[in-house]
Write a protein that holds these residues in place. Structure first.
Motif, PDB file in Angstrom:
ATOM      1  N   PHE B 399       0.829  -1.204   0.000  1.00 59.32           N
ATOM      2  CA  PHE B 399       0.000   0.000   0.000  1.00 59.32           C
ATOM      3  C   PHE B 399       0.872   1.266   0.000  1.00 59.32           C
ATOM      4  O   PHE B 399       0.539   2.283  -0.620  1.00 59.32           O
ATOM      5  CB  PHE B 399      -0.919   0.001   1.233  1.00 59.32           C
ATOM      6  CG  PHE B 399      -1.809   1.203   1.341  1.00 59.32           C
ATOM      7  CD1 PHE B 399      -3.054   1.226   0.711  1.00 59.32           C
ATOM      8  CD2 PHE B 399      -1.415   2.328   2.060  1.00 59.32           C
ATOM      9  CE1 PHE B 399      -3.872   2.348   0.795  1.00 59.32           C
ATOM     10  CE2 PHE B 399      -2.228   3.451   2.157  1.00 59.32           C
ATOM     11  CZ  PHE B 399      -3.461   3.462   1.519  1.00 59.32           C
ATOM     12  N   LEU B 403       2.560   5.532  -2.601  1.00 62.16           N
ATOM     13  CA  LEU B 403       2.654   6.797  -1.872  1.00 62.16           C
ATOM     14  C   LEU B 403       4.103   7.273  -1.835  1.00 62.16           C
ATOM     15  O   LEU B 403       4.414   8.449  -2.042  1.00 62.16           O
ATOM     16  CB  LEU B 403       2.126   6.627  -0.442  1.00 62.16           C
ATOM     17  CG  LEU B 403       0.721   6.031  -0.303  1.00 62.16           C
ATOM     18  CD1 LEU B 403       0.344   5.884   1.166  1.00 62.16           C
ATOM     19  CD2 LEU B 403      -0.290   6.900  -1.044  1.00 62.16           C
ATOM     20  N   GLU B 445      -5.510   3.169   8.268  1.00 62.87           N
ATOM     21  CA  GLU B 445      -4.957   4.122   7.307  1.00 62.87           C
ATOM     22  C   GLU B 445      -5.167   3.628   5.879  1.00 62.87           C
ATOM     23  O   GLU B 445      -5.425   4.412   4.973  1.00 62.87           O
ATOM     24  CB  GLU B 445      -3.463   4.324   7.582  1.00 62.87           C
ATOM     25  CG  GLU B 445      -3.138   5.157   8.817  1.00 62.87           C
ATOM     26  CD  GLU B 445      -3.240   4.367  10.116  1.00 62.87           C
ATOM     27  OE1 GLU B 445      -3.407   3.125  10.051  1.00 62.87           O
ATOM     28  OE2 GLU B 445      -3.174   4.991  11.181  1.00 62.87           O
ATOM     29  N   MET B 446      -5.042   2.291   5.693  1.00 63.68           N
ATOM     30  CA  MET B 446      -5.238   1.749   4.351  1.00 63.68           C
ATOM     31  C   MET B 446      -6.674   1.964   3.895  1.00 63.68           C
ATOM     32  O   MET B 446      -6.938   2.190   2.718  1.00 63.68           O
ATOM     33  CB  MET B 446      -4.869   0.264   4.323  1.00 63.68           C
ATOM     34  CG  MET B 446      -3.356   0.044   4.324  1.00 63.68           C
ATOM     35  SD  MET B 446      -2.874  -1.658   4.709  1.00 63.68           S
ATOM     36  CE  MET B 446      -3.522  -2.543   3.313  1.00 63.68           C
ATOM     37  N   SER B 448      -8.866   4.409   5.080  1.00 58.73           N
ATOM     38  CA  SER B 448      -9.253   5.819   4.961  1.00 58.73           C
ATOM     39  C   SER B 448      -8.344   6.615   4.029  1.00 58.73           C
ATOM     40  O   SER B 448      -8.742   7.645   3.496  1.00 58.73           O
ATOM     41  CB  SER B 448      -9.234   6.477   6.338  1.00 58.73           C
ATOM     42  OG  SER B 448      -7.895   6.501   6.823  1.00 58.73           O
ATOM     43  N   GLY B 449      -7.122   6.131   3.849  1.00 56.02           N
ATOM     44  CA  GLY B 449      -6.176   6.920   3.058  1.00 56.02           C
ATOM     45  C   GLY B 449      -5.597   8.089   3.848  1.00 56.02           C
ATOM     46  O   GLY B 449      -4.817   8.879   3.321  1.00 56.02           O
ATOM     47  N   ASN B 465      -3.815  13.170   4.334  1.00 55.27           N
ATOM     48  CA  ASN B 465      -3.698  12.301   3.169  1.00 55.27           C
ATOM     49  C   ASN B 465      -2.428  12.679   2.396  1.00 55.27           C
ATOM     50  O   ASN B 465      -1.788  13.697   2.696  1.00 55.27           O
ATOM     51  CB  ASN B 465      -4.949  12.348   2.288  1.00 55.27           C
ATOM     52  CG  ASN B 465      -5.134  13.700   1.619  1.00 55.27           C
ATOM     53  OD1 ASN B 465      -4.176  14.442   1.402  1.00 55.27           O
ATOM     54  ND2 ASN B 465      -6.381  14.024   1.303  1.00 55.27           N
TER      55      ASN B 465
END
Lengths: 474, 474
Positions: B399, B403, B445-446, B448-449, B465
């Motif tokens: 994930f 990012l 976190e994964m 909601s982002g 974010n």
């Protein structure tokens, strides 16, 4: 030994008696540098620095920190690490002082036996072995996993040829102290990032895995001949498949094993390896690693380079144990411009076992050639001086000095031509140095404070005071 | 030769027979580097690079362009240029291959006579002689006046001590091809600019002129002893005036001349030299030069350094012919951190006559020591990685990868901890690397982002974010 086309005994005697003197004259009139070595003039330096800076910024952006090791290593640190051929190519540094007083010379003395007595130090041959030595020596101060980069020159007493010098640069990034395959993924991205930033098109990153090769050799029933098979395979590009097979057979690989080789070599799709390697645990492990790296990279996407599985990729160096990489720029025929791989036990040569690492190298000198041939260097990188004040005499120069100081304080690269000379000479100096603006200050300008500024590219003339000029150029 | 405290003939025999093997074991268990040489770890590298970058930016801002010369020069390029002592300290590189086959060995062979037969190349001893060689060799491609800078390492087989290494860096800026004194003025400004930017306080730039010294020696009636007088004077700091006079007398300077010396040495005001040098044409010329440089610099003003006339400043190197400079940082007792001067005929050693030049050198290793002792390195320069993603497992890592890619694309130096490990271990890694923000990505976190971000300095936690994080950090 001097050979002359004619024979004149008197001249010959004179030459022999004055050899050193004549050599001095020769060297006085035309100085040279050792073969295979290079001077870098300013234009080349600007371009080289552009490549170095691009690579360095990428290394740091990916969390790699710089280290440097000394030019000289103790000779035992280097010998035995690069094969016999490598040992021969290491430049050795003579001990200082009266080194012979500690040596024994007799009729049996050879170059080899003498070297051991009069040489303790040698020049860096690559960055990998000194890095391994550094890691072992400083292991108590290093936080692992250790991500380091190193950009330094190395020396090899090789026969010089195009793109091969006796002094050249390597730029390496390595992660040591983890076997995580995310490092391999990151290093492929790093290659892609740098070559994208350098604007080099058609870059192929070839990938293979030593364990896959190991599995293949196992299935060929030639595990004990692994090194020989790999060395032969590494020559495929140069000598072709028939010669490769010949070499393998001569080393003891059985004829029937070569059909297994053929099956593997015809595989271009990683997935197809799955059934082929079914019966090799090592091979399957390698395939898993390969698939993880390729899939992760594909999911993330590359910017401009292609990642290509290549079963024929072998890499000569025998410390590689996992993933191996090699990079080619397809638009210029110069061989690989980068390479690397995973080594599971490199530091054990210095006594530190079970520390896995993986690294890649950029071949800066070849990247330079590629960029030059393709005309990829940006226009503005060899600008050193942006603004030059012409020099019309002592008073005018004195007037210019504080203005020059203001420009420099504003970070604008500038200079004053150091002496009053003919305008033609000053302008030609400015042209050769790619100066962008020449400022002419005569009586009128000194009185009004309005400077006459010539744009050297467009030829346009403009008139500004120093404050507005600085605003314009900042 | 091995000496043991006890004598055991069997052991002795074993040791002698297995010397190489024992050396290998020794080197395996504890690798070292040659004495007087250094590894540079990342923190030191960041600091060194900070100095190099500051100097480089100033050089380029003043219109100097970079060049580099090879590590090795032909040995005849170097020998005879640094005095007998210098020749001894040059590191020599052994010829490659079977070098003895071309040498003659007999009972008269000495280290010196053998060296001539087996050595053709040597390591750079300073940057000035290779620069002169470069200028002569490339004179047809160079536009004069030629403003170049050069930042490279040099090697000397000197006895190592504090602040003196066998491999160290020099950073030189020179203008060659003009006798304009504006160059001297500029170089003084350049010193001031660099030391101001590095924030080093209490820097004194000492200035003198060789022609003034020449005039003084002329008036002492000792013109034929000029070199001896200068060499003795150069030791004033170290041995005191009485010993200096003693040395001069021993070289043949007359006792009555020493009172003239006293008069000069008591001069601290340049103006006072005027009447003293009335009867020496050379001296008057030197005084004029000195006054022009000092007055011009004073008119322009320095930012933080002081320019101080010092009649006792002599500089050992005999190629200086005009202005000479030396720089000291008063707050640290380490000797000079820079020096330079004008040379009217340096390139003539390589056959190019009447080319005047002037240059200065920065002693980077000593500047480093000064800055370290005074705590002058800015805080943020040893930050390599700004953002680290902690690693909570394979899925979380997968994930994080896109990012991470986004952060890096935005030029934010970042990394993902390569493997799931205990949080303590990951945080200690981040701490050791001076990471500023650690991002924690778990299930929430994964989904909601929204990332959990820990500021490692303040300990504050925030939630953003990726887009907002990038905005925040850019």
């Amino acid at each position: 030994m001097i050979c002359l086309k004619f024979f004149d005994s008197k001249l010959m005697k004179f030459i022999n008696n004055n050899l050193r003197y004549l050599q001095t004259i020769m060297s006085t009139t035309k100085p040279t540098i050792p073969k295979g070595m290079r001077d870098f003039g300013s234009q080349v330096m600007f371009r080289r620095n552009y490549i170095f800076e691009t690579v360095k910024r990428a290394f740091e952006c990916y969390g790699y920190a710089p280290i440097e090791t000394p030019t000289m290593e103790n000779i035992q640190t280097l010998t035995g690490k690069y094969g016999d051929e490598g040992d021969r190519l290491i430049f050795k540094v003579l001990n200082s002082g009266d080194y012979l007083s500690k040596a024994t010379l007799d009729e049996n003395t050879t170059s080899k036996s003498l070297t051991k007595q009069i040489v303790e130090k040698a020049l860096r041959y690559d960055l990998t072995v000194p890095f391994a030595r550094f890691v072992v020596q400083n292991r108590n101060d290093i936080t692992f996993p250790f991500k380091r980069y190193q950009m330094q020159n190395v020396w090899r007493a090789d026969r010089p040829q195009k793109g091969r010098y006796r002094e050249f640069y390597q730029c390496d990034a390595d992660v040591i102290g983890t076997d995580s395959l995310l490092c391999e993924v990151e290093l492929v991205q790093l290659y892609d990032d740098v070559f994208t930033k350098l604007n080099i098109p058609n870059v192929d990153i070839y990938i293979n895995n030593r364990k896959v090769l190991s599995g293949m050799v196992e299935l060929m029933g030639a595990s004990d001949l692994f090194d020989d098979v790999v060395i032969a395979l590494d020559k495929l590009d140069k000598i072709g498949i028939d010669k490769v097979k010949e070499e393998m057979e001569s080393k003891g690989v059985k004829k029937e094993a070569l059909s297994i080789l053929d099956t593997f070599l015809n595989t271009t799709n990683v997935g197809d390896l799955s059934s082929l390697l079914e019966n090799s645990a090592t091979g399957k492990k390698g395939l898993e690693e390969l698939q993880f790296v390729i899939n992760s990279v594909n999911n993330l996407g590359l910017q401009s380079a292609n990642l290509i599985f290549d079963i024929t990729l072998a890499r000569g160096l025998n410390y590689y144990t996992g993933c191996i990489l090699e990079v080619k720029a397809n638009d210029v025929a110069i061989g690989s411009i980068g390479g690397g791989g995973r080594y599971d036990d490199l530091t054990s040569i210095f006594g530190l076992k079970d520390v896995s690492g993986v690294g890649i190298s950029f071949g800066i000198d070849r990247i330079y050639i590629v960029m030059e041939e393709l005309g990829l260097f940006p226009d503005n990188i060899d600008v050193s001086t942006k603004v030059m004040f012409a020099n019309f005499g002592e008073q005018e120069a004195a007037f210019c000095l504080p203005l020059l100081k203001q420009l420099r304080s504003a970070g604008i690269s500038s200079e004053l031509y150091p002496k009053k000379s003919k305008m033609k000479k000053q302008m030609s100096y400015a042209n050769n140095k790619c100066v962008q603006f020449v400022i002419m200050v005569g009586e009128d300008e000194m009185e009004s404070g309005i400077l006459s500024i010539k744009n050297m590219e467009s030829g346009e003339q403009s008139n500004l005071n120093i404050t507005d000029l600085i605003k314009e150029l900042s």
